[in-house]
Design a protein around this motif. Sequence first.
Motif, PDB file in Angstrom:
ATOM      1  N   LEU A  41      42.702 106.948  67.985  1.00 46.07           N
ATOM      2  CA  LEU A  41      42.338 108.144  67.322  1.00 46.07           C
ATOM      3  C   LEU A  41      40.820 108.543  67.757  1.00 46.07           C
ATOM      4  N   ALA A  42      40.052 107.365  68.002  1.00 45.29           N
ATOM      5  CA  ALA A  42      38.866 107.763  68.290  1.00 45.29           C
ATOM      6  C   ALA A  42      38.719 108.141  69.748  1.00 45.29           C
ATOM      7  N   SER A  43      39.726 107.915  70.422  1.00 45.57           N
ATOM      8  CA  SER A  43      39.704 108.354  71.780  1.00 45.57           C
ATOM      9  C   SER A  43      39.760 109.875  71.946  1.00 45.57           C
ATOM     10  N   LYS A  44      40.865 110.351  70.907  1.00 50.28           N
ATOM     11  CA  LYS A  44      40.950 111.626  70.762  1.00 50.28           C
ATOM     12  C   LYS A  44      39.991 112.452  69.879  1.00 50.28           C
ATOM     13  N   HIS A  45      38.916 111.920  69.611  1.00 53.15           N
ATOM     14  CA  HIS A  45      37.802 112.304  68.660  1.00 53.15           C
ATOM     15  C   HIS A  45      38.273 112.730  67.478  1.00 53.15           C
ATOM     16  N   VAL A  46      39.367 112.070  66.791  1.00 55.07           N
ATOM     17  CA  VAL A  46      39.901 112.320  65.435  1.00 55.07           C
ATOM     18  C   VAL A  46      38.810 111.621  64.561  1.00 55.07           C
ATOM     19  N   LEU A  47      38.477 110.421  65.162  1.00 53.58           N
ATOM     20  CA  LEU A  47      37.627 109.394  64.443  1.00 53.58           C
ATOM     21  C   LEU A  47      36.308 108.989  65.274  1.00 53.58           C
ATOM     22  N   HIS A  48      35.364 108.704  64.624  1.00 54.51           N
ATOM     23  CA  HIS A  48      34.125 108.336  65.443  1.00 54.51           C
ATOM     24  C   HIS A  48      34.098 106.826  65.725  1.00 54.51           C
ATOM     25  N   LEU A  49      34.225 106.545  67.255  1.00 49.11           N
ATOM     26  CA  LEU A  49      34.046 105.353  67.537  1.00 49.11           C
ATOM     27  C   LEU A  49      33.310 104.219  66.902  1.00 49.11           C
ATOM     28  N   PRO A  50      31.936 104.453  66.843  1.00 50.52           N
ATOM     29  CA  PRO A  50      31.130 103.535  66.153  1.00 50.52           C
ATOM     30  C   PRO A  50      31.286 103.143  64.825  1.00 50.52           C
ATOM     31  N   LEU A  51      31.808 104.281  64.074  1.00 48.64           N
ATOM     32  CA  LEU A  51      32.373 103.987  62.580  1.00 48.64           C
ATOM     33  C   LEU A  51      33.868 103.358  62.441  1.00 48.64           C
ATOM     34  N   VAL A  52      34.529 103.390  63.464  1.00 46.54           N
ATOM     35  CA  VAL A  52      35.898 102.797  63.540  1.00 46.54           C
ATOM     36  C   VAL A  52      35.509 101.332  63.848  1.00 46.54           C
ATOM     37  N   PHE A  53      34.565 100.928  64.636  1.00 46.50           N
ATOM     38  CA  PHE A  53      34.121  99.555  64.927  1.00 46.50           C
ATOM     39  C   PHE A  53      33.639  98.926  63.564  1.00 46.50           C
ATOM     40  N   LEU A  54      32.678  99.677  62.949  1.00 49.80           N
ATOM     41  CA  LEU A  54      32.029  99.507  61.747  1.00 49.80           C
ATOM     42  C   LEU A  54      32.980  98.930  60.534  1.00 49.80           C
ATOM     43  N   PHE A  55      33.829 100.014  60.164  1.00 53.04           N
ATOM     44  CA  PHE A  55      34.841  99.917  59.015  1.00 53.04           C
ATOM     45  C   PHE A  55      35.888  98.763  59.110  1.00 53.04           C
ATOM     46  N   SER A  56      36.437  98.666  60.476  1.00 50.43           N
ATOM     47  CA  SER A  56      37.172  97.425  60.854  1.00 50.43           C
ATOM     48  C   SER A  56      36.716  96.092  60.839  1.00 50.43           C
ATOM     49  N   PHE A  57      35.286  96.272  61.225  1.00 48.82           N
ATOM     50  CA  PHE A  57      34.493  94.757  61.229  1.00 48.82           C
ATOM     51  C   PHE A  57      34.362  94.471  59.601  1.00 48.82           C
ATOM     52  N   VAL A  58      34.164  95.269  58.941  1.00 43.62           N
ATOM     53  CA  VAL A  58      33.822  95.242  57.422  1.00 43.62           C
ATOM     54  C   VAL A  58      35.163  94.684  56.648  1.00 43.62           C
ATOM     55  N   GLY A  59      36.282  95.663  56.983  1.00 40.11           N
ATOM     56  CA  GLY A  59      37.441  95.162  56.299  1.00 40.11           C
ATOM     57  C   GLY A  59      37.979  93.633  56.790  1.00 40.11           C
ATOM     58  N   SER A  60      37.912  93.534  58.025  1.00 39.05           N
ATOM     59  CA  SER A  60      38.120  92.160  58.501  1.00 39.05           C
ATOM     60  C   SER A  60      37.440  90.954  57.997  1.00 39.05           C
ATOM     61  N   ILE A  61      36.072  91.333  57.689  1.00 32.43           N
ATOM     62  CA  ILE A  61      35.333  90.012  56.940  1.00 32.43           C
ATOM     63  C   ILE A  61      35.396  90.338  55.365  1.00 32.43           C
ATOM     64  N   GLY A  62      35.842  91.387  54.854  1.00 27.35           N
ATOM     65  CA  GLY A  62      36.164  91.659  53.563  1.00 27.35           C
ATOM     66  C   GLY A  62      37.567  90.600  53.061  1.00 27.35           C
ATOM     67  N   GLY A  63      38.506  90.953  53.810  1.00 25.78           N
ATOM     68  CA  GLY A  63      39.796  90.280  53.986  1.00 25.78           C
ATOM     69  C   GLY A  63      39.613  88.901  54.063  1.00 25.78           C
ATOM     70  N   MET A  64      38.882  88.304  54.837  1.00 23.20           N
ATOM     71  CA  MET A  64      38.743  86.922  55.132  1.00 23.20           C
ATOM     72  C   MET A  64      37.750  86.276  53.858  1.00 23.20           C
ATOM     73  N   THR A  65      36.909  86.989  53.414  1.00 20.03           N
ATOM     74  CA  THR A  65      36.110  86.500  52.315  1.00 20.03           C
ATOM     75  C   THR A  65      36.824  86.193  51.127  1.00 20.03           C
ATOM     76  N   ILE A  66      37.792  87.449  50.771  1.00 21.13           N
ATOM     77  CA  ILE A  66      38.587  87.430  49.562  1.00 21.13           C
ATOM     78  C   ILE A  66      39.539  86.432  49.613  1.00 21.13           C
ATOM     79  N   SER A  67      40.184  86.236  50.717  1.00 21.27           N
ATOM     80  CA  SER A  67      41.105  84.952  51.069  1.00 21.27           C
ATOM     81  C   SER A  67      40.535  83.615  50.666  1.00 21.27           C
ATOM     82  N   TYR A  68      39.068  83.402  51.273  1.00 18.62           N
ATOM     83  CA  TYR A  68      38.508  82.162  51.114  1.00 18.62           C
ATOM     84  C   TYR A  68      38.088  81.934  49.527  1.00 18.62           C
ATOM     85  N   TRP A  69      37.798  83.167  48.948  1.00 16.73           N
ATOM     86  CA  TRP A  69      37.389  82.682  47.517  1.00 16.73           C
ATOM     87  C   TRP A  69      38.786  82.339  46.717  1.00 16.73           C
ATOM     88  N   ILE A  70      39.728  83.322  46.932  1.00 17.31           N
ATOM     89  CA  ILE A  70      41.083  82.919  46.262  1.00 17.31           C
ATOM     90  C   ILE A  70      41.479  81.131  46.617  1.00 17.31           C
TER      91      ILE A  70
END
Length: 172
Positions: A41-70
């Motif tokens: 979707l970023a390649s088709k300019h529906v989403l902005h690539l830098p924001l896709v990288f940022l929000f994917s990174f944040v989601g990944s770290i968020g999920g790993m952090t939550i599972s760590y604390w559980i």
Amino acid sequence: MDLAIEYIGRYGYIAISGLLALGIIGLPIPDEMLMIVVGYLASKHVLHLPLVFLFSFVGSIGGMTISYWIGRQLGSTLIVNYGKWVGLTVTRYERIQQWFHRYGRWTVLFSYFIPGVRHAAGYISGISAMPFRYYVSICAAGALIWTVVFISLGYFAGVHLLPGLPALNTTG
């Protein structure tokens, strides 16, 4: 995957982070496919690539952090009391603990690329009482590599990997 695309169309980048975090925690969300789709979707300019990288990174770290604390708060109690119901006996748990104390940092780093292991690595890190700062630094490295690889795959080869991708509704 259609539902994930609908959420991205409705809620944007926050949906990317949320879906990835939920997938890493262990819900049945195809994390790699999600990142390939958002890369496309970023390649088709529906989403902005830098924001896709940022929000994917944040989601990944968020999920790993939550599972760590559980894992840190509830893990060993759940394993001792209920592990036998999923084939995790106390003996197997002790062997996993020994192995994890020896190779834990590498397990966390490479777990991103192994479905199933990725979902368990955070919990086991928490149960093993891996120092949180150390854990987060390893997660950050793994998340960065993992998100860049799969988003780039979608960005550069998505048209070949995603035949018949449904249209994204960007209104709302």
